[in-house]
Design a protein around this motif. Structure first.
Motif, mmCIF file in Angstrom:
data_model
loop_
_atom_site.group_PDB
_atom_site.id
_atom_site.type_symbol
_atom_site.label_atom_id
_atom_site.label_comp_id
_atom_site.label_asym_id
_atom_site.label_seq_id
_atom_site.Cartn_x
_atom_site.Cartn_y
_atom_site.Cartn_z
ATOM 1 N N HIS A 216 0.851 -1.200 0.000
ATOM 2 C CA HIS A 216 0.000 0.000 0.000
ATOM 3 C C HIS A 216 0.878 1.238 0.000
ATOM 4 O O HIS A 216 1.786 1.340 0.837
ATOM 5 N N THR A 217 0.610 2.150 -0.933
ATOM 6 C CA THR A 217 1.324 3.428 -0.975
ATOM 7 C C THR A 217 0.310 4.555 -0.998
ATOM 8 O O THR A 217 -0.699 4.471 -1.706
ATOM 9 N N VAL A 218 0.575 5.575 -0.206
ATOM 10 C CA VAL A 218 -0.211 6.810 -0.304
ATOM 11 C C VAL A 218 0.732 7.902 -0.795
ATOM 12 O O VAL A 218 1.813 8.096 -0.237
ATOM 13 N N ILE A 219 0.321 8.575 -1.882
ATOM 14 C CA ILE A 219 1.100 9.698 -2.423
ATOM 15 C C ILE A 219 0.387 10.997 -2.065
ATOM 16 O O ILE A 219 -0.821 11.125 -2.297
ATOM 17 N N PHE A 220 1.141 11.935 -1.511
ATOM 18 C CA PHE A 220 0.660 13.316 -1.359
ATOM 19 C C PHE A 220 1.456 14.126 -2.377
ATOM 20 O O PHE A 220 2.656 14.361 -2.188
ATOM 21 N N GLY A 221 0.833 14.492 -3.483
ATOM 22 C CA GLY A 221 1.542 15.149 -4.570
ATOM 23 C C GLY A 221 1.342 16.654 -4.548
ATOM 24 O O GLY A 221 0.206 17.142 -4.689
ATOM 25 N N LEU A 227 5.278 13.468 -1.372
ATOM 26 C CA LEU A 227 5.608 12.703 -0.180
ATOM 27 C C LEU A 227 4.876 11.372 -0.295
ATOM 28 O O LEU A 227 3.670 11.353 -0.598
ATOM 29 N N GLU A 228 5.604 10.268 -0.094
ATOM 30 C CA GLU A 228 4.978 8.953 -0.239
ATOM 31 C C GLU A 228 5.207 8.119 1.021
ATOM 32 O O GLU A 228 6.299 8.153 1.587
ATOM 33 N N VAL A 229 4.188 7.388 1.403
ATOM 34 C CA VAL A 229 4.340 6.436 2.507
ATOM 35 C C VAL A 229 3.984 5.063 1.952
ATOM 36 O O VAL A 229 2.929 4.903 1.324
ATOM 37 N N THR A 230 4.845 4.093 2.182
ATOM 38 C CA THR A 230 4.595 2.740 1.648
ATOM 39 C C THR A 230 4.713 1.702 2.754
ATOM 40 O O THR A 230 5.616 1.758 3.579
#
Ligand code: NAD
Length: 270
Positions: A216-221, A227-230
């Motif tokens: 699971h990755t969340v991208i804040f673009g 910024l990405e959290v994986t």
């Protein structure tokens, strides 16, 4: 010793849960259940999990073994887990549900039945993902509406529901912080001339390939940066350990519907 019954004992998660129970002190197996006609029915559940015989034979009817156990662990399919929850509520047995893919109507039923007993239900039982739920909320709070949020998940080719329950939960958590409802702002993949991205969109994308356990990755673009959290699950054992932890935690709780944030004491923190 807490006695447990595992529903879906022949499945990918069920086998790892059986294995984890057999390796964990303070919890033991009182029963195991599979669907009628499954090749595991009639086999010793320890043999199935690669642990050698433990004297517990897989049956096909939860109501026949439920009274031997204090807690049910169910990682199967929504309609099966709902039936297990009904039986758990009727027999006052605690239950841990890891199944995902419930429809809104089925979730309504869970919210009705869950508090009639002690129920932990969570789309992801790993510690890392539950910490990720907290972190992305905080990131959404700080980055606010100026960054585009996209959630990408990847799973094995056999997974039946999409997007994953975890991706839905990540999207819901972020949309909630931004004062939105995922059902309204969620964009489920893109194709064709879709036009420019709206600032409020939360994109959710599902990849299915090979034997990926769960990423699971969340991208804040933003403009000029992202910024990405994986989180990457390397095996199913982290989910199984979380499920067993939840089982040991929930047996002594008052009636209620709980999730892993409660089990890991993460609620309200951060
Ligand atoms: P799977 O298909 O390998 O296992 C499901 C098992 O349930 C199968 O063996 C199937 O025969 C059995 N089953 C079906 N009907 C039944 C019945 N009536 N009675 C008893 N058993 C029955 O699937 P899986 O990969 O183990 O995943 C199961 C569920 O758990 C999915 O919804 C998946 O998304 C979810 N999951 C949750 C987590 C979590 O941490 N919460 C982690 C991984 C998977």
């Amino acid at each position: 010793m807490v006695r447990a019954v595992v529903v879906g004992a022949g499945g990918r998660m069920g086998r790892r849960i059986v294995h984890t129970i057999l390796q964990t002190s303070g919890i033991g197996l009182a029963g195991a259940v599979e669907r009628d006609g499954h090749p595991a029915v009639g086999q010793d559940v320890g043999d199935l999990a690669g642990e050698g015989s433990v004297g517990v034979v897989v049956g096909s009817d939860l109501s026949r073994v439920v009274d031997k156990a204090e807690v049910i662990l169910d990682f199967t399919a929504p309609e099966v887990s709902l039936k297990s929850l009904e039986i758990g509520a009727e027999h006052h047995r605690a239950i841990v549900i890891g199944t995902t893919g419930f429809s809104p109507d089925q979730m309504e039923r869970v919210r009705d039945l869950g508090p009639r007993t002690r129920c932990v239900m969570a789309p992801n039982m790993s510690v890392g993902v539950n910490v990720m739920f907290k972190i992305v909320e905080e990131m959404a709070r700080v980055l606010g509406k100026d960054y585009d949020v996209e959630v990408i998940e990847a799973h094995h080719r056999f997974k039946k529901d999409a997007p994953s329950g975890t991706a839905m939960r990540l999207g819901e958590a972020i949309a909630g912080v931004l004062g939105q409802d995922l059902e309204t702002v969620g964009v489920w993949g893109r194709k064709g001339l879709v036009g420019e991205r709206k600032a409020t969109e939360v994109g959710v994308h599902a990849v299915r390939a090979g034997d990926i356990v769960g990423d699971h990755t969340v991208i804040f673009g933003g403009v000029g940066e992202r910024l990405e959290v994986t989180h990457r699950a390397h095996s199913r054992d982290n989910f199984a350990r979380g499920a067993v932890k939840a089982a040991l935690w929930v047996v002594d709780r008052p009636n209620g519907l709980y999730d892993m944030q409660d089990v890991l004491d993460l609620r309200g923190k951060g």
